[in-house]
Write a protein that holds these residues in place. Structure first.
Motif, PDB file in Angstrom:
ATOM      1  N   ALA A  46       0.832  -1.202   0.000  1.00  0.00           N
ATOM      2  CA  ALA A  46       0.000   0.000   0.000  1.00  0.00           C
ATOM      3  C   ALA A  46       0.868   1.254   0.000  1.00  0.00           C
ATOM      4  CB  ALA A  46      -0.930  -0.009   1.208  1.00  0.00           C
ATOM      5  N   LEU A  47       1.977   1.206   0.729  1.00  0.00           N
ATOM      6  CA  LEU A  47       2.915   2.332   0.752  1.00  0.00           C
ATOM      7  C   LEU A  47       3.505   2.568  -0.629  1.00  0.00           C
ATOM      8  CD1 LEU A  47       4.596   4.443   2.341  1.00  0.00           C
ATOM      9  CD2 LEU A  47       6.287   2.629   2.712  1.00  0.00           C
ATOM     10  N   ASP A  48       3.881   1.487  -1.313  1.00  0.00           N
ATOM     11  CA  ASP A  48       4.422   1.620  -2.667  1.00  0.00           C
ATOM     12  C   ASP A  48       3.444   2.357  -3.572  1.00  0.00           C
ATOM     13  OD1 ASP A  48       6.681   0.243  -1.903  1.00  0.00           O
ATOM     14  OD2 ASP A  48       6.091  -1.651  -2.831  1.00  0.00           O
ATOM     15  N   ARG A  49       2.170   1.980  -3.486  1.00  0.00           N
ATOM     16  CA  ARG A  49       1.162   2.617  -4.337  1.00  0.00           C
ATOM     17  C   ARG A  49       0.994   4.096  -3.979  1.00  0.00           C
ATOM     18  NH1 ARG A  49      -0.786   3.399  -9.112  1.00  0.00           N
ATOM     19  NH2 ARG A  49      -2.945   4.165  -9.095  1.00  0.00           N
ATOM     20  N   ALA A  50       0.930   4.397  -2.697  1.00  0.00           N
ATOM     21  CA  ALA A  50       0.776   5.787  -2.280  1.00  0.00           C
ATOM     22  C   ALA A  50       1.979   6.615  -2.724  1.00  0.00           C
ATOM     23  CB  ALA A  50       0.603   5.862  -0.764  1.00  0.00           C
ATOM     24  N   HIS A  51       3.165   6.041  -2.581  1.00  0.00           N
ATOM     25  CA  HIS A  51       4.386   6.744  -2.987  1.00  0.00           C
ATOM     26  C   HIS A  51       4.368   7.038  -4.476  1.00  0.00           C
ATOM     27  CE1 HIS A  51       8.824   6.607  -4.113  1.00  0.00           C
ATOM     28  NE2 HIS A  51       8.690   7.707  -3.417  1.00  0.00           N
ATOM     29  N   GLN A  52       3.906   6.073  -5.261  1.00  0.00           N
ATOM     30  CA  GLN A  52       3.846   6.255  -6.712  1.00  0.00           C
ATOM     31  C   GLN A  52       2.898   7.397  -7.080  1.00  0.00           C
ATOM     32  OE1 GLN A  52       1.350   3.542  -8.928  1.00  0.00           O
ATOM     33  NE2 GLN A  52       3.038   3.076 -10.312  1.00  0.00           N
ATOM     34  N   VAL A  53       1.735   7.419  -6.457  1.00  0.00           N
ATOM     35  CA  VAL A  53       0.748   8.459  -6.773  1.00  0.00           C
ATOM     36  C   VAL A  53       1.228   9.831  -6.298  1.00  0.00           C
ATOM     37  CG1 VAL A  53      -1.614   9.242  -6.360  1.00  0.00           C
ATOM     38  CG2 VAL A  53      -1.161   6.814  -6.762  1.00  0.00           C
TER      39      VAL A  53
END
Length: 491
Positions: free
Chosen positions: A268-275
């Motif tokens: 979930a952190l990876d996705r938030a970081h990407q956005v």
């Protein structure tokens, strides 16, 4: 120095500038892009084109033309009329993060403003007067109220040109800045949760079979692999890897599922970081100046549904991580589960409660964290706003605020777990623990009193929190490693 407009801005850059006051400069190439966008907008307006916010009013007054003689007063009143944000002033760190993100999106060359406005942002970040902002009152269709706070203070005395008032309001820089800090701090919290988990596994004398590398191969996941690598490093050399040292065949799920819970949070952190990375380097305003096409168009670049959803996802993924931490505290303090005296007293049968009350505190904090996880992207706005034209909002700023609050609670929960695990290991007299756990215990030995019962437990938790935060470094030098960990994430 962070040079804005020459290369993509990163979450680490935001931390360097907001938290460590690194100097900021605007790239000359960015200044040139800004000039071209401004010149295009002015030329388009001179041809008699109708441009939202530049030749017209805004919102419900979008169809009203603004005469040249009215422009200066219109822009001044536009900022004042939008100062509707409430609550206390945000911290200086948040203000600096917002200003940097604002500078970044204006530097893209799509904003029809003068370079002078960007120069003011650079000056404020490099030691000039820092404007304050309040964070309540945004529906996420631009952070209008907080932006008005920033713009009214930063551009007091500046005669704004046509369209500039709207551009100063129509962006999500406070959300993006706060989300950047949240993503950075969520990473640190996840690292701390893995350290606390490893200590609890040692303290419980848990069965490490769920952490065997072959198990991870049966459920392929990059996040799982990274989590497993870290846990193996923390538990390297532990006696628990030796056959016959686990107390149970199957431990409670809060111990057994720790690997998967941490991996889910990392994903979930990876996705938030990407956005967030995407928003750091995007133009968020309306209208947009498209120099290559010779057009100035009305748009909805401020729509932040993707950012709101990504922050919701991250908060939701942190909940089981923190709930399981609280549950491990309860299990370690319960004689039936840990095999140690209830409350981790020196022996069974004593009238004192020892650390027993800590499980209540941990679960209370976990409940607060869970309530903060409710997805704000599910909320709707009234269809009557601005006479019905502004009938949509993402509430992304609220999501970023809740993430920051959840992280604060998370540190306290993990500190309680660290103190509990430290005491349980002392009770067991375990001497051979994993290398990472041993380093944590050494630091806790240094800061925690031997006779912990003569001190308020809150003081012990505060000491443990400081140790955990130090172990999960906040150094801006880790920004490059953070970027490497999230490279190549698929859209």
């Amino acid at each position: 120095m962070v040079l804005v407009g020459e290369r993509p801005l990163s979450v680490g850059d935001v931390v360097r500038v907001a938290r460590y006051r690194e100097v900021v400069a605007l790239a000359s190439t960015a200044a040139a892009r800004v000039c071209r966008a401004w010149e295009l907008a002015q030329a388009t307006a001179r041809r008699g084109s109708t441009i939202y916010g530049l030749t017209t009013g805004v919102g419900a007054l979008r169809d009203r033309s603004i005469a040249d003689a009215e422009q200066a007063e219109f822009n001044r009143r536009l900022l004042r009329s939008h100062q509707v944000a409430t609550g206390p002033s945000a911290s200086e760190e948040i203000a600096r993060a917002a200003l940097l993100c604002w500078l970044s999106q204006l530097s893209t060359g799509f904003a029809p403003v003068r370079p002078l406005l960007l120069d003011r942002l650079v000056e404020a970040l490099n030691g000039g007067p820092l404007p304050s902002l309040r964070l309540r009152g945004s529906i996420g269709a631009s952070d209008l109220g907080p932006n008005a706070d920033l713009a009214a203070a930063l551009y007091a005395g500046v005669a704004l040109e046509p369209g500039e008032g709207l551009i100063l309001l129509n962006h999500s820089a406070p959300t993006v800045g706060l989300a950047s800090l949240g993503v950075w701090d969520a990473r640190r919290l996840i690292l701390a949760s893995e350290l606390a988990l490893a200590a609890s596994l040692e303290a419980f004398r848990a069965n490490l079979s769920p952490y065997h590398r072959s198990v991870a191969r049966s459920r392929p996941s990059p996040s799982l692999d990274r989590t497993l690598d870290r846990l193996h490093a923390l538990l390297a050399g532990s006696v628990l890897w030796d056959a016959g040292n686990a107390r149970m065949l199957q431990d409670p799920l809060s111990f057994r599922s720790g690997l998967h819970l941490a991996a889910a949070a990392r994903e979930a952190l990876d996705r938030a970081h990407q956005v967030v990375d995407r928003w750091l380097n995007s133009y968020q305003g309306n209208p947009v100046a498209l120099v290559d096409d010779g057009l100035v168009l009305s748009c909805s670049n401020f729509e932040s549904a993707d950012l709101s959803a990504a922050l919701d996802y991250l908060r939701l993924a942190l909940v089981p991580l923190l709930q399981s931490s609280a549950e491990r505290v309860a299990k370690l303090l319960n004689e039936r589960w840990s095999g140690l005296p209830t409350g981790l007293m020196a022996r069974s049968g004593l009238p004192e409660s020892g650390l027993s009350i800590a499980e209540i505190a941990a679960h209370a904090l976990a409940t607060e964290a869970r309530l903060l996880a409710y997805p704000v992207s599910l909320e709707a706005v009234s269809g009557s706003l601005a006479e019905g034209i502004e009938d949509r909002g993402s509430f992304a700023l609220l999501g970023a605020r809740r993430l920051r609050e959840m992280i604060e609670l998370g540190w306290d929960i993990l500190a309680i777990e660290a103190v509990t695990a430290h005491r349980a290991l002392a009770q067991r007299g375990v001497t051979r623990v994993g290398e990472g756990v041993a380093a944590l215990l050494a630091e806790l030995d240094r800061v925690l009193p031997v006779d912990i019962w003569n001190y308020p437990l809150a003081e012990l938790f505060a000491c443990a929190r400081a140790v955990l935060e130090a172990h999960c470094s906040d150094s801006a030098a880790e920004a490059d490693q953070f970027a490497r960990e999230t490279e190549g994430i698929d859209e």
